[in-house]
Motif scaffolding. Structure first.
Motif, short mmCIF file in Angstrom:
data_model
loop_
_atom_site.label_atom_id
_atom_site.label_comp_id
_atom_site.label_asym_id
_atom_site.label_seq_id
_atom_site.Cartn_x
_atom_site.Cartn_y
_atom_site.Cartn_z
N LEU A 211 0.79 -1.17 -0.07
CA LEU A 211 -0.08 -0.08 0.02
C LEU A 211 0.81 1.25 -0.24
O LEU A 211 0.24 2.39 -0.60
N ILE A 214 1.72 1.85 -3.63
CA ILE A 214 0.55 2.38 -4.61
C ILE A 214 0.31 3.87 -3.97
O ILE A 214 -0.10 4.66 -4.84
N TRP A 221 -6.81 4.27 -5.20
CA TRP A 221 -6.48 2.70 -5.06
C TRP A 221 -8.05 2.34 -5.16
O TRP A 221 -8.92 2.54 -4.50
N THR A 223 -10.43 -1.33 -4.81
CA THR A 223 -10.18 -2.80 -4.29
C THR A 223 -11.51 -3.14 -4.47
O THR A 223 -12.71 -2.61 -4.99
N TRP A 238 -4.95 2.12 4.39
CA TRP A 238 -4.74 3.06 3.16
C TRP A 238 -4.23 4.25 3.57
O TRP A 238 -3.39 5.03 3.15
#
Length: 323
Positions: A211, A214, A221, A223, A238
């Motif tokens: 993470l 990212i 992000w 998901t 996150w």
């Protein structure tokens, strides 16, 4: 903001501003709609539904990258595996972009280890230009061994391939002159003239990256739907990763969800595989909880037997006003 080699850029395109609105949760739809496994989408119906979604107040239309028709099953039920017949996402979204004028369009997600970054850049820049800046590029690492074998790619090295190919693609899609230096140094020539505003790049799924990676490199992000307590924990991770890498700068969290919207006004929310079933009030309450947790955009994948046009209209009249 000045470019610094990662995702902090001088400007972002219209799609980013349309989908990621501070303090607001927006909704998108996975396309094509109203199709059955193994069948090609009806293009005229797709155009009508895209226009309907735009009028109804949805913020984005999304498409998947499915290179081969490999049957896939669900771990949560005993239904036989089914194969999806999905058009190339860039060609498909060109059709939807030409039929609309405001709604954003996005790929969720192109399989980066199976696509050369220069080919991806050419397609993304072209679609961003054709849609007047309404394009978002989501990228994943892929997970189907059969596809990697067919393309002569190494499944076990997909995490490394994802990281290696990202900087060149980022440079090609950037409006920032400093970021574009990577393209000029490695290739020597641009793919196309630089866009007026950078094309947003999302990581979809983990892409087998941390993470922290990212948060540092992507514009957001995306998901999958999970049980709410689990999702709250993932959003917390996150946010922690962003704090470590970015300080106070916050990037979007996007979630997909299967949805079976019911007409029965007394139907409570019940779980589905990667989603939920319920009436408008139950779905609206769920979305309010997701927004409170820190979700910025939800991609709905509509399921059930009801026509998509009915579901879109119900969301428009009974759910979107509550957002």
């Amino acid at each position: 903001m000045k470019g610094n080699g990662n995702s902090t850029v001088t400007s972002r395109n219209t799609a980013h501003r349309t989908v990621f609105v501070p303090g607001q949760l927006t909704l998108g739809l996975m396309t094509p709609l109203d199709t059955r496994a193994g069948e090609l989408a009806d293009m005229e119906a797709a155009v009508r539904l895209a226009r309907h979604a735009e009028t109804a107040g949805f913020s984005a239309l999304w498409a998947r990258d499915v290179p081969l028709m490999i049957p896939q099953g669900s771990p949560s039920n005993d239904a036989p595996p089914q194969a999806s017949a999905v058009d190339d996402p860039f060609v498909w979204l060109s059709l939807l972009a030409g039929a609309t004028s405001r709604i954003a369009i996005g790929v969720a997600a192109a399989v980066l280890p199976l696509r050369h970054p220069l080919h991806l850049a050419k397609a993304a820049l072209s679609l961003d230009r054709l849609s007047a800046g309404r394009f978002i590029l989501g990228l994943g690492s892929g997970d189907r061994p059969e596809e990697f074998a067919a393309f002569g790619a190494n499944l076990d090295q997909r995490a490394q391939a994802f990281r290696t190919r990202w900087p060149l693609l980022r440079a090609a899609l950037s409006a920032d002159s400093l970021q574009r230096q990577v393209l000029l140094e490695q290739v020597g020539y641009p793919v196309l003239p630089p866009p007026a505003a950078s094309v947003p790049m999302l990581v979809v799924g983990s892409a087998r990256q941390s993470l922290q990676w990212i948060a540092e490199h992507a514009d957001g992000w995306a998901t999958y739907h999970r049980e709410e307590a689990t999702q709250q924990g993932r959003i917390g991770l996150w946010q922690q990763a962003q704090q470590q890498k970015l300080g106070t700068l916050r990037k979007p969290f996007v979630q997909s969800a299967q949805l079976q919207l019911l007409e029965d006004a007394s139907a409570p929310a019940t779980p589905l595989d990667l989603g939920l079933r319920g009436d408008s009030q139950a779905v609206a309450a769920y979305l309010a909880r997701m927004q409170a947790l820190g979700v910025d955009h939800v991609m709905f994948n509509l399921g059930g037997e009801r026509p998509a046009t009915e579901v879109i209209e119900q969301i428009a009249t009974e759910i979107i006003p509550q957002l």
